[in-house]
Scaffold this motif. Sequence first.
Motif, mmCIF file in Angstrom:
data_model
loop_
_atom_site.group_PDB
_atom_site.id
_atom_site.type_symbol
_atom_site.label_atom_id
_atom_site.label_comp_id
_atom_site.label_asym_id
_atom_site.label_seq_id
_atom_site.Cartn_x
_atom_site.Cartn_y
_atom_site.Cartn_z
ATOM 1 N N VAL A 115 0.864 -1.185 0.000
ATOM 2 C CA VAL A 115 0.000 0.000 0.000
ATOM 3 C C VAL A 115 0.896 1.229 0.000
ATOM 4 N N SER A 116 0.604 2.149 -0.904
ATOM 5 C CA SER A 116 1.440 3.350 -1.028
ATOM 6 C C SER A 116 0.830 4.526 -0.274
ATOM 7 N N ASP A 117 1.662 5.530 -0.044
ATOM 8 C CA ASP A 117 1.228 6.848 0.430
ATOM 9 C C ASP A 117 0.468 6.810 1.750
ATOM 10 N N ALA A 118 0.961 6.027 2.698
ATOM 11 C CA ALA A 118 0.279 5.929 3.997
ATOM 12 C C ALA A 118 0.494 7.196 4.812
ATOM 13 N N THR A 119 -0.585 7.659 5.448
ATOM 14 C CA THR A 119 -0.463 8.817 6.341
ATOM 15 C C THR A 119 -0.586 8.375 7.804
ATOM 16 N N ASP A 120 -1.025 7.134 8.008
ATOM 17 C CA ASP A 120 -1.057 6.570 9.354
ATOM 18 C C ASP A 120 -1.057 5.047 9.232
ATOM 19 N N LEU A 121 -0.520 4.389 10.252
ATOM 20 C CA LEU A 121 -0.438 2.928 10.230
ATOM 21 C C LEU A 121 -0.856 2.384 11.583
ATOM 22 N N ASP A 122 -1.536 1.280 11.551
ATOM 23 C CA ASP A 122 -1.936 0.643 12.795
ATOM 24 C C ASP A 122 -1.837 -0.866 12.568
ATOM 25 N N TYR A 123 -1.146 -1.555 13.469
ATOM 26 C CA TYR A 123 -0.988 -3.001 13.298
ATOM 27 C C TYR A 123 -1.565 -3.703 14.515
ATOM 28 N N ALA A 124 -2.458 -4.649 14.281
ATOM 29 C CA ALA A 124 -2.992 -5.439 15.398
ATOM 30 C C ALA A 124 -3.463 -6.777 14.858
ATOM 31 N N ASP A 125 -3.173 -7.831 15.597
ATOM 32 C CA ASP A 125 -3.643 -9.188 15.277
ATOM 33 C C ASP A 125 -3.354 -9.584 13.829
ATOM 34 N N GLY A 126 -2.178 -9.272 13.358
ATOM 35 C CA GLY A 126 -1.789 -9.710 12.018
ATOM 36 C C GLY A 126 -2.412 -8.909 10.887
ATOM 37 N N THR A 127 -3.107 -7.822 11.222
ATOM 38 C CA THR A 127 -3.696 -6.973 10.180
ATOM 39 C C THR A 127 -3.025 -5.606 10.213
ATOM 40 N N LEU A 128 -2.663 -5.130 9.034
ATOM 41 C CA LEU A 128 -2.088 -3.787 8.936
ATOM 42 C C LEU A 128 -3.177 -2.843 8.430
ATOM 43 N N GLU A 129 -3.465 -1.837 9.253
ATOM 44 C CA GLU A 129 -4.485 -0.857 8.869
ATOM 45 C C GLU A 129 -3.748 0.371 8.356
ATOM 46 N N VAL A 130 -3.992 0.710 7.110
ATOM 47 C CA VAL A 130 -3.262 1.821 6.486
ATOM 48 C C VAL A 130 -4.238 2.950 6.184
ATOM 49 N N THR A 131 -3.929 4.146 6.671
ATOM 50 C CA THR A 131 -4.750 5.316 6.337
ATOM 51 C C THR A 131 -4.114 6.021 5.158
ATOM 52 N N ARG A 132 -4.924 6.366 4.186
ATOM 53 C CA ARG A 132 -4.419 7.112 3.030
ATOM 54 C C ARG A 132 -5.523 8.018 2.490
ATOM 55 N N GLU A 133 -5.127 8.996 1.697
ATOM 56 C CA GLU A 133 -6.117 9.939 1.171
ATOM 57 C C GLU A 133 -6.500 9.552 -0.245
ATOM 58 N N MET A 134 -7.736 9.906 -0.605
ATOM 59 C CA MET A 134 -8.201 9.588 -1.966
ATOM 60 C C MET A 134 -8.966 10.772 -2.545
ATOM 61 N N TYR A 135 -9.272 10.664 -3.823
ATOM 62 C CA TYR A 135 -10.037 11.698 -4.536
ATOM 63 C C TYR A 135 -9.429 13.083 -4.297
ATOM 64 N N GLY A 136 -8.142 13.202 -4.616
ATOM 65 C CA GLY A 136 -7.490 14.497 -4.493
ATOM 66 C C GLY A 136 -7.495 15.002 -3.071
ATOM 67 N N SER A 137 -7.264 14.097 -2.111
ATOM 68 C CA SER A 137 -7.197 14.437 -0.684
ATOM 69 C C SER A 137 -8.538 14.883 -0.118
ATOM 70 N N LYS A 138 -9.616 14.591 -0.818
ATOM 71 C CA LYS A 138 -10.929 15.029 -0.313
ATOM 72 C C LYS A 138 -11.430 14.090 0.772
ATOM 73 N N VAL A 139 -11.065 12.819 0.702
ATOM 74 C CA VAL A 139 -11.503 11.878 1.743
ATOM 75 C C VAL A 139 -10.312 11.072 2.241
ATOM 76 N N GLU A 140 -10.455 10.637 3.485
ATOM 77 C CA GLU A 140 -9.430 9.798 4.090
ATOM 78 C C GLU A 140 -9.998 8.382 4.162
ATOM 79 N N THR A 141 -9.237 7.404 3.738
ATOM 80 C CA THR A 141 -9.750 6.029 3.768
ATOM 81 C C THR A 141 -8.832 5.153 4.622
ATOM 82 N N THR A 142 -9.395 4.064 5.087
ATOM 83 C CA THR A 142 -8.589 3.106 5.829
ATOM 84 C C THR A 142 -8.609 1.792 5.067
#
Length: 324
Positions: A115-142
């Motif tokens: 996953v590219s361009d992560a703005t935040d990362l969270d790791y728990a129970d073998g899952t990596l949760e990556v926060t990134r922006e989409m639609y020209g930074s209009k929304v933040e997705t996980t």
Amino acid sequence: MTDVLVVADHRRGDLRDVSLELLSAGRELADATGGDLHAAVVSGNVESFTEELNRDGVDAIHTVDYGEEFNHDVYTQAVVALAEELDPEVVVVPNSVNGLDYAPAVATRLDRPYVSDATDLDYADGTLEVTREMYGSKVETTVDVAEGPFAVSIRGGEWPPAEGTGDAEISAFDVDIDEDAVRSNVKGFEEVGGGDVDIGDADFLVSIGRGIEEEENLELVEKLAEVTGATLSSSRPIVDNGWLPKNRQVGQSGKQVTPDVYLAIGISGAVQHVAGMKGADTIIAVNTDPNAPIFDIADYGVVGDLFDVVPALIEEFGGDAPSV
Ligand SMILES: Cc1cc2nc3c(=O)[nH]c(=O)nc-3n(C[C@H](O)[C@H](O)[C@H](O)COP(=O)(O)OP(=O)(O)OC[C@H]3O[C@@H](n4cnc5c(N)ncnc54)[C@H](O)[C@@H]3O)c2cc1C
């Protein structure tokens, strides 16, 4: 598999700031995975980078002494070999021009989700949760990536640089680079317009937008930058007009900046611009329109005409405002 491997970025003999931010992101991840934090530096005078990389929380630094500058094939081979040797849960690289160049190749060869361009990362129970922006930074997705081990590239300016002095074990990693697979070589460098100014490194940016109206009027903000010791940057239309070089553009398609002070003059605050400067410590805006979106994120705002405000500021700092 619990360790984390981060790969430093450097250019023409200097470690890039994002490398220290990688260490902070990597340490957070290693705390979550319960493993060690490994840092790697590939090419260049690798020994010279180890002191800076030896920050608090770094367990090991691996140097790959091969070639002088970034090379896609060398980095890909070196990082793949390191990851195969160390078997980390997460490989973290910067979302820089270099990182974006080799990260997908590394992930593909290691058969890891990337996953590219992560703005935040969270790791728990073998899952990596990556926060990134989409639609020209209009929304933040996980993005939840459940099938590790993982590869991720992180956006510069989102993590604080690692501090303190660590006691990492430093060792040379001997990679048998397959020279036949090195298909390109750097022959030399040519600076693009704007010289070697890196607005990403500036502590104080005076940034100008379309409110300046004419190229000739730039003299005014250049003088303000000079008397305040600031670096000049701009919104995209100023660059699109050819009034300033591309390396001065702040924003989604320009540079991410994290100065102590960002003085936005005649800039509306479009999402694509804000995406590049919202990490500034203090944002000051000058705009004639009290409803300009820039005021939503500004710490201090002046509703006023820049052609009145900027000369007053220049004089306040002991300079003579040019008549434009
Ligand atoms: C895919 C994509 C990527 C983009 N990437 C970027 C990017 O990286 N960086 C970027 O900046 N933009 C980017 N843009 C463009 C962005 O959407 C905006 O168009 C741009 O940021 C607007 O620049 P501006 O604020 O200088 O101009 P404007 O939006 O025209 O705003 C000018 C402001 O100046 C004020 N003003 C006018 N006269 C004066 C005066 N005399 N004194 C004080 N204030 C005055 C006005 O009230 C207004 O708020 C991108 C767009 C797209 C579609």
